[in-house]
Design a protein around this motif. Structure first.
Motif, short mmCIF file in Angstrom:
data_model
loop_
_atom_site.label_atom_id
_atom_site.label_comp_id
_atom_site.label_asym_id
_atom_site.label_seq_id
_atom_site.Cartn_x
_atom_site.Cartn_y
_atom_site.Cartn_z
N LEU A 203 0.83 -1.20 0.00
CA LEU A 203 0.00 0.00 0.00
C LEU A 203 0.87 1.26 0.00
N VAL A 204 1.91 1.26 0.84
CA VAL A 204 2.81 2.41 0.91
C VAL A 204 3.52 2.63 -0.42
N PHE A 205 3.91 1.56 -1.08
CA PHE A 205 4.58 1.65 -2.38
C PHE A 205 3.72 2.42 -3.38
N PHE A 206 2.45 2.03 -3.51
CA PHE A 206 1.58 2.67 -4.49
C PHE A 206 1.18 4.08 -4.06
N LEU A 207 0.98 4.30 -2.77
CA LEU A 207 0.64 5.65 -2.30
C LEU A 207 1.81 6.61 -2.51
N THR A 208 3.02 6.09 -2.38
CA THR A 208 4.20 6.91 -2.65
C THR A 208 4.32 7.22 -4.14
N LYS A 209 4.01 6.23 -4.97
CA LYS A 209 4.10 6.41 -6.41
C LYS A 209 3.17 7.52 -6.89
N ILE A 210 1.99 7.63 -6.26
CA ILE A 210 1.04 8.66 -6.71
C ILE A 210 1.17 9.95 -5.90
N GLY A 211 2.16 9.99 -4.99
CA GLY A 211 2.49 11.23 -4.30
C GLY A 211 1.67 11.56 -3.07
N LEU A 212 0.95 10.58 -2.51
CA LEU A 212 0.12 10.86 -1.34
C LEU A 212 0.90 10.81 -0.03
N ILE A 213 1.98 10.04 0.01
CA ILE A 213 2.79 9.96 1.23
C ILE A 213 4.26 10.06 0.87
N THR A 214 5.06 10.44 1.87
CA THR A 214 6.51 10.54 1.72
C THR A 214 7.16 9.88 2.93
N PRO A 215 8.43 9.50 2.81
CA PRO A 215 9.12 8.91 3.97
C PRO A 215 9.22 9.89 5.13
N GLU A 216 9.36 11.19 4.81
CA GLU A 216 9.42 12.20 5.88
C GLU A 216 8.11 12.24 6.66
N GLY A 217 7.01 12.13 5.93
CA GLY A 217 5.71 12.12 6.59
C GLY A 217 5.53 10.90 7.47
N LEU A 218 5.98 9.74 6.98
CA LEU A 218 5.87 8.51 7.77
C LEU A 218 6.74 8.60 9.02
N ARG A 219 7.92 9.19 8.89
CA ARG A 219 8.79 9.34 10.06
C ARG A 219 8.19 10.30 11.08
N SER A 220 7.58 11.37 10.60
CA SER A 220 7.01 12.35 11.53
C SER A 220 5.82 11.78 12.30
N TYR A 221 5.13 10.79 11.69
CA TYR A 221 3.98 10.19 12.36
C TYR A 221 4.34 8.87 13.05
N ARG A 222 5.64 8.59 13.14
CA ARG A 222 6.07 7.33 13.74
C ARG A 222 5.58 7.17 15.18
N LYS A 223 5.70 8.24 15.98
CA LYS A 223 5.31 8.15 17.39
C LYS A 223 3.82 7.86 17.54
N PHE A 224 3.00 8.45 16.62
CA PHE A 224 1.57 8.16 16.66
C PHE A 224 1.29 6.73 16.23
N ALA A 225 2.07 6.24 15.27
CA ALA A 225 1.91 4.86 14.81
C ALA A 225 2.24 3.88 15.93
N VAL A 226 3.29 4.17 16.69
CA VAL A 226 3.67 3.30 17.81
C VAL A 226 2.54 3.23 18.84
N VAL A 227 1.96 4.38 19.16
CA VAL A 227 0.86 4.41 20.13
C VAL A 227 -0.34 3.62 19.63
N ILE A 228 -0.68 3.80 18.35
CA ILE A 228 -1.82 3.08 17.77
C ILE A 228 -1.58 1.58 17.78
N VAL A 229 -0.36 1.17 17.41
CA VAL A 229 -0.03 -0.26 17.41
C VAL A 229 -0.12 -0.85 18.80
N LEU A 230 0.38 -0.13 19.80
CA LEU A 230 0.33 -0.62 21.18
C LEU A 230 -1.12 -0.73 21.67
N ILE A 231 -1.95 0.24 21.28
CA ILE A 231 -3.37 0.18 21.67
C ILE A 231 -4.06 -1.02 21.03
#
Length: 288
Positions: A203-231
């Motif tokens: 999913l990330v591969f194709f979303l990156t290809k069409i310009g919806l996400i970037t690695p910088e954006g994923l890194r900036s939301y990493r802490k939120f992702a960790v919290v969501i995964v733990l929940i």
């Protein structure tokens, strides 16, 4: 890029696209039905060995956790000796219905690569040659991730959930007599949901290809992702830290892999843009 009709240079109309999509869907459904029919004849194996496997205290996951806890010098809380509930069917057609739907879902899981293949055959004529080259291995990688998620759901999520819910009690006056559909639902949802979650890198591969996400954006939301995964881990696993960590680690690894994939895609596109720019400059220089 518009599709072309076979043996013709005419572009396909909207109705032609719908007709072709219909046939791809028919082939996919037919494959699922055929696999489901075959699975029905192996229903005893599917139910006794696979579906009811996590209900057995000798299931491989329980033995592995017990052995690991003993190696680490922990107590025997991870050693399962009993899962005190029985599975029952309370409707006349309950077992027959369970056999039919379990066979269908077996067809969906086993036939997943073929369904992806049909999807790819529908999409690929509309792609440029460069896009086709960049998407080589899509079916294999997506299928591999899906089956990896299915195994993770079956060997990790399902046993932890069944053990916790099967042993949970609000009162000694209440016995856990689990309905057959409810039990199958736990195993099925664990397997299917993990199979879908493990498609995150695709999913990330194709979303990156069409310009919806970037690695910088994923890194900036990493802490939120960790919290969501733990929940999520706390919701679907027993209330102990060890089980939550076991479930969280693979999902967090997938997230980190997705960041790497997103960066790889952008880096490759940037190189391609530079190459095209250099070719354009060389062509301009030659014309001058």
């Amino acid at each position: 890029m518009a599709r072309k009709k076979k043996n013709s240079n005419e572009e396909m109309s909207f109705l032609d696209h719908l007709e072709e999509l219909r046939w791809h869907l028919i082939r996919s459904v037919l494959a699922i039905v055929i696999i489901g029919v075959v699975a029905y004849f192996f229903k005893e194996l599917i139910f006794n060995k696979i579906l009811f496997g996590p209900k057995d205290p000798n299931f491989v996951t329980y033995r592995a956790f017990c052995h690991l806890s003993q190696k680490l010098g922990l107590d025997d809380s991870f050693c399962i000796t009993e899962i005190p509930f029985i599975v029952q069917s309370r409707t006349m057609a309950g077992q027959f219905s369970a056999a039919i739907w379990t066979s269908v879902w077996a067809g969906v899981i086993i036939g997943f690569p073929y369904v992806l293949f049909q999807l790819w055959k529908f999409i690929s004529p509309g792609l440029y040659e460069k896009e086709k080259r960049n998407s080589k291995g899509f079916i294999f990688i997506a299928s591999f991730l899906f089956f990896l998620g299915v195994l993770f759901g079956y060997y990790i999520i399902a046993p932890l959930s069944i053990n916790f819910l099967g042993n949970y009690s609000v009162s000694d006056q209440v016995q856990n007599n689990i309905d057959l559909d409810s039990y199958i639902s736990i195993v099925r949802s664990s397997v299917i949901s993990c199979g879908v979650v493990f498609e995150l890198p695709i999913l990330v591969f194709f979303l990156t290809k069409i310009g919806l996400i970037t690695p910088e954006g994923l890194r900036s939301y990493r802490k939120f992702a960790v919290v969501i995964v733990l929940i999520l881990s706390a919701i679907i696993t027993p209330p102990d830290i060890a089980s939550q960590i076991v479930v969280s680690i693979p999902i967090l690894i997938l997230y980190e892999v997705s960041i790497y994939i997103s960066g790889f895609v952008l880096k490759k596109e940037k190189k391609e843009e530079e190459r095209l720019k250099q070719e354009k400059n060389l062509t301009k220089t030659d014309n001058e």
